[in-house]
Design an enzyme around this catalytic site. Structure first.
Site, short mmCIF file in Angstrom:
data_model
loop_
_atom_site.label_atom_id
_atom_site.label_comp_id
_atom_site.label_asym_id
_atom_site.label_seq_id
_atom_site.Cartn_x
_atom_site.Cartn_y
_atom_site.Cartn_z
N HIS A 1 0.83 -1.20 0.00
CA HIS A 1 0.00 0.00 0.00
C HIS A 1 0.87 1.26 0.00
O HIS A 1 2.04 1.21 0.34
CB HIS A 1 -0.84 0.07 1.28
N TYR B 1 -2.77 -0.97 8.43
CA TYR B 1 -1.61 -1.75 7.99
C TYR B 1 -0.92 -2.40 9.18
O TYR B 1 -1.03 -1.91 10.30
CB TYR B 1 -0.57 -0.85 7.29
N HIS C 1 -2.50 -3.11 -3.47
CA HIS C 1 -3.90 -2.96 -3.08
C HIS C 1 -4.78 -2.93 -4.32
O HIS C 1 -5.84 -3.55 -4.37
CB HIS C 1 -4.04 -1.68 -2.25
N LYS D 1 -8.82 2.08 -6.85
CA LYS D 1 -7.83 3.10 -6.49
C LYS D 1 -6.48 2.70 -7.06
O LYS D 1 -6.27 1.55 -7.43
CB LYS D 1 -7.77 3.32 -4.99
N CYS E 1 -3.59 2.73 -5.47
CA CYS E 1 -2.71 2.27 -4.40
C CYS E 1 -2.02 0.94 -4.75
O CYS E 1 -2.70 0.02 -5.15
CB CYS E 1 -3.54 2.11 -3.12
#
Length: 136
Positions: free
Chosen positions: A10, A38, A114, A122, A124
């Site tokens: 991430h 995380y 991610h 997204k 990420c």
């Protein structure tokens, strides 16, 4: 020990100057999370900050958290909040080291970003982690 199927990479999608305390506060106050997003965050200088034991479940990837270790670097966006791979050399080195350690412990785990999980909309971690770490 829980069964680990994924190691998710991430970015925090924040400026690299963002403090870990402010990230943790955002999760708690804005998102209402009881657990961190995380297991580990990597600061721009390469320092790893452990937020949670890998035996516990973090909030990294909706629907996959029970089987995922979530690792993030601070950064991932430019001054206009657009996705950019702005990992420092120290962050890259630390991330690779962590991934190698977890690969040794969980040889069948899939390393991916991610964004590589189903239904994630997204950018990420703002780079192609699946490809970059395919040989780890």
């Amino acid at each position: 020990m829980r069964k680990i199927k994924y190691i998710a990479v991430h970015c925090t999608a924040t400026p690299q100057t963002t403090s870990i305390d402010s990230i943790k506060n955002y999760w708690k106050t804005n998102l209402g999370w009881k657990m961190p997003g995380y297991h580990f965050i990597i600061k721009p200088d390469g320092e790893v900050v452990k937020l949670l034991s890998v035996d516990e479940v973090s909030n990294g990837v909706k629907g996959f958290n029970s089987e995922t270790i979530n690792i993030s670097y601070i950064g991932g966006v430019d001054a206009k909040n657009q996705p950019i791979d702005n990992r420092t050399p120290a962050q890259k080195a630390t991330l690779l080291k962590l991934l190698k350690e977890f690969r040794a412990k969980f040889p069948n785990a899939i390393i991916q970003g991610h964004r590589d999980f189903p239904n994630v909309k997204k950018a990420c971690p703002s780079f192609d982690a699946k490809n970059e770490y395919k040989n780890v």
